[in-house]
Write a protein that holds these residues in place. Structure first.
Motif, mmCIF file in Angstrom:
data_model
loop_
_atom_site.group_PDB
_atom_site.id
_atom_site.type_symbol
_atom_site.label_atom_id
_atom_site.label_comp_id
_atom_site.label_asym_id
_atom_site.label_seq_id
_atom_site.Cartn_x
_atom_site.Cartn_y
_atom_site.Cartn_z
ATOM 1 N N GLU A 56 10.769 -0.617 18.678
ATOM 2 C CA GLU A 56 10.755 0.710 18.064
ATOM 3 C C GLU A 56 10.936 0.610 16.547
ATOM 4 O O GLU A 56 10.277 1.318 15.787
ATOM 5 C CB GLU A 56 11.870 1.575 18.641
ATOM 6 C CG GLU A 56 11.677 1.945 20.087
ATOM 7 C CD GLU A 56 12.853 2.738 20.630
ATOM 8 O OE1 GLU A 56 13.553 3.391 19.826
ATOM 9 O OE2 GLU A 56 13.061 2.697 21.849
ATOM 10 N N TYR A 57 11.817 -0.263 16.109
ATOM 11 C CA TYR A 57 12.066 -0.418 14.681
ATOM 12 C C TYR A 57 10.901 -1.109 13.981
ATOM 13 O O TYR A 57 10.598 -0.803 12.827
ATOM 14 C CB TYR A 57 13.379 -1.165 14.450
ATOM 15 C CG TYR A 57 14.568 -0.262 14.643
ATOM 16 C CD1 TYR A 57 15.133 0.395 13.564
ATOM 17 C CD2 TYR A 57 15.088 -0.012 15.897
ATOM 18 C CE1 TYR A 57 16.203 1.257 13.730
ATOM 19 C CE2 TYR A 57 16.155 0.841 16.080
ATOM 20 C CZ TYR A 57 16.707 1.477 14.989
ATOM 21 O OH TYR A 57 17.751 2.331 15.163
ATOM 22 N N ARG A 58 10.231 -2.030 14.654
ATOM 23 C CA ARG A 58 9.034 -2.656 14.069
ATOM 24 C C ARG A 58 7.945 -1.621 13.834
ATOM 25 O O ARG A 58 7.301 -1.610 12.780
ATOM 26 C CB ARG A 58 8.518 -3.755 14.992
ATOM 27 C CG ARG A 58 9.313 -5.011 14.930
ATOM 28 C CD ARG A 58 8.662 -6.102 15.744
ATOM 29 N NE ARG A 58 9.525 -7.264 15.779
ATOM 30 C CZ ARG A 58 9.653 -8.070 16.806
ATOM 31 N NH1 ARG A 58 8.944 -7.856 17.888
ATOM 32 N NH2 ARG A 58 10.461 -9.095 16.753
ATOM 33 N N GLU A 59 7.723 -0.765 14.827
ATOM 34 C CA GLU A 59 6.702 0.282 14.689
ATOM 35 C C GLU A 59 7.067 1.262 13.576
ATOM 36 O O GLU A 59 6.207 1.689 12.805
ATOM 37 C CB GLU A 59 6.517 1.018 16.013
ATOM 38 C CG GLU A 59 5.882 0.179 17.098
ATOM 39 C CD GLU A 59 4.527 -0.372 16.701
ATOM 40 O OE1 GLU A 59 3.721 0.377 16.099
ATOM 41 O OE2 GLU A 59 4.284 -1.554 16.972
ATOM 42 N N ALA A 60 8.338 1.611 13.472
ATOM 43 C CA ALA A 60 8.770 2.519 12.408
ATOM 44 C C ALA A 60 8.554 1.886 11.040
ATOM 45 O O ALA A 60 8.134 2.560 10.088
ATOM 46 C CB ALA A 60 10.228 2.894 12.591
ATOM 47 N N GLN A 61 8.811 0.591 10.914
ATOM 48 C CA GLN A 61 8.599 -0.085 9.639
ATOM 49 C C GLN A 61 7.121 -0.138 9.284
ATOM 50 O O GLN A 61 6.745 0.031 8.122
ATOM 51 C CB GLN A 61 9.170 -1.507 9.683
ATOM 52 C CG GLN A 61 10.654 -1.546 9.574
ATOM 53 C CD GLN A 61 11.194 -2.960 9.606
ATOM 54 O OE1 GLN A 61 10.461 -3.908 9.868
ATOM 55 N NE2 GLN A 61 12.463 -3.094 9.332
ATOM 56 N N LYS A 62 6.265 -0.396 10.272
ATOM 57 C CA LYS A 62 4.821 -0.410 10.007
ATOM 58 C C LYS A 62 4.358 0.945 9.490
ATOM 59 O O LYS A 62 3.584 1.037 8.544
ATOM 60 C CB LYS A 62 4.047 -0.770 11.278
ATOM 61 C CG LYS A 62 4.108 -2.222 11.634
ATOM 62 C CD LYS A 62 3.312 -2.478 12.901
ATOM 63 C CE LYS A 62 3.481 -3.900 13.375
ATOM 64 N NZ LYS A 62 2.795 -4.152 14.653
ATOM 65 N N THR A 63 4.843 2.012 10.121
ATOM 66 C CA THR A 63 4.459 3.360 9.720
ATOM 67 C C THR A 63 4.988 3.694 8.327
ATOM 68 O O THR A 63 4.251 4.219 7.486
ATOM 69 C CB THR A 63 5.006 4.387 10.733
ATOM 70 O OG1 THR A 63 4.532 4.046 12.026
ATOM 71 C CG2 THR A 63 4.561 5.780 10.375
ATOM 72 N N ASN A 64 6.239 3.390 8.070
ATOM 73 C CA ASN A 64 6.854 3.742 6.792
ATOM 74 C C ASN A 64 6.331 2.923 5.626
ATOM 75 O O ASN A 64 6.319 3.390 4.495
ATOM 76 C CB ASN A 64 8.371 3.587 6.888
ATOM 77 C CG ASN A 64 8.991 4.593 7.816
ATOM 78 O OD1 ASN A 64 8.431 5.651 8.059
ATOM 79 N ND2 ASN A 64 10.150 4.268 8.350
ATOM 80 N N ARG A 65 5.916 1.701 5.877
ATOM 81 C CA ARG A 65 5.447 0.820 4.796
ATOM 82 C C ARG A 65 3.929 0.746 4.696
ATOM 83 O O ARG A 65 3.397 -0.081 3.952
ATOM 84 C CB ARG A 65 5.993 -0.592 5.022
ATOM 85 C CG ARG A 65 7.494 -0.667 4.935
ATOM 86 C CD ARG A 65 7.966 -2.070 5.176
ATOM 87 N NE ARG A 65 9.413 -2.156 5.086
ATOM 88 C CZ ARG A 65 10.107 -3.249 5.296
ATOM 89 N NH1 ARG A 65 9.480 -4.372 5.604
ATOM 90 N NH2 ARG A 65 11.407 -3.248 5.201
ATOM 91 N N ALA A 66 3.221 1.610 5.401
ATOM 92 C CA ALA A 66 1.767 1.524 5.490
ATOM 93 C C ALA A 66 1.076 1.637 4.128
ATOM 94 O O ALA A 66 0.196 0.861 3.815
ATOM 95 C CB ALA A 66 1.241 2.588 6.432
ATOM 96 N N GLY A 67 1.461 2.582 3.292
ATOM 97 C CA GLY A 67 0.748 2.794 2.036
ATOM 98 C C GLY A 67 1.440 2.219 0.814
ATOM 99 O O GLY A 67 1.133 2.601 -0.311
ATOM 100 N N ILE A 68 2.362 1.288 1.006
ATOM 101 C CA ILE A 68 3.135 0.765 -0.110
ATOM 102 C C ILE A 68 2.544 -0.557 -0.596
ATOM 103 O O ILE A 68 2.337 -1.473 0.182
ATOM 104 C CB ILE A 68 4.606 0.555 0.289
ATOM 105 C CG1 ILE A 68 5.243 1.896 0.647
ATOM 106 C CG2 ILE A 68 5.380 -0.134 -0.819
ATOM 107 C CD1 ILE A 68 6.658 1.782 1.157
ATOM 108 N N ASN A 69 2.263 -0.641 -1.886
ATOM 109 C CA ASN A 69 1.840 -1.886 -2.504
ATOM 110 C C ASN A 69 3.103 -2.583 -3.015
ATOM 111 O O ASN A 69 3.771 -2.088 -3.922
ATOM 112 C CB ASN A 69 0.872 -1.612 -3.652
ATOM 113 C CG ASN A 69 0.357 -2.887 -4.267
ATOM 114 O OD1 ASN A 69 0.683 -3.981 -3.831
ATOM 115 N ND2 ASN A 69 -0.463 -2.736 -5.292
ATOM 116 N N GLN A 70 3.418 -3.724 -2.436
ATOM 117 C CA GLN A 70 4.671 -4.407 -2.749
ATOM 118 C C GLN A 70 4.784 -4.783 -4.225
ATOM 119 O O GLN A 70 5.862 -4.747 -4.795
ATOM 120 C CB GLN A 70 4.821 -5.661 -1.901
ATOM 121 C CG GLN A 70 5.052 -5.366 -0.453
ATOM 122 C CD GLN A 70 5.201 -6.638 0.370
ATOM 123 O OE1 GLN A 70 5.098 -7.728 -0.154
ATOM 124 N NE2 GLN A 70 5.431 -6.473 1.650
ATOM 125 N N ALA A 71 3.700 -5.130 -4.841
ATOM 126 C CA ALA A 71 3.739 -5.529 -6.244
ATOM 127 C C ALA A 71 4.149 -4.378 -7.156
ATOM 128 O O ALA A 71 4.773 -4.592 -8.197
ATOM 129 C CB ALA A 71 2.376 -6.074 -6.658
#
Length: 69
Positions: free
Chosen positions: A35-50
């Motif tokens: 559940e937490y992996r899926e939440a992280q994928k959703t929350n970090r979907a549009g973030i450019n790490q750089a």
């Protein structure tokens, strides 16, 4: 009520309160990793790490990935 019974009830209540406080913080995420992996994928979907990462800090990594892989 005897003195020993009262001490046991107080100590047992204290241990129960500590366990109830730690369950949502530690044990629930430990048991429900997917559940937490899926939440992280959703929350970090549009973030450019750089763009977000401060200079000199390590880039985000998967906290669930086993070490050495």
């Amino acid at each position: 009520m005897s003195n020993n019974t009262r001490i046991v009830l107080i100590f047992g209540g204290f241990v129960t309160a500590i366990a109830a406080a730690f369950y949502p913080i530690f044990f629930y995420p430990l048991v429900h990793k997917d559940e937490y992996r899926e939440a992280q994928k959703t929350n970090r979907a549009g973030i450019n790490q750089a763009d977000v990462q401060p200079v000199g800090l390590k880039v985000w990594s998967d906290p669930f990935k086993p070490a050495g892989k």
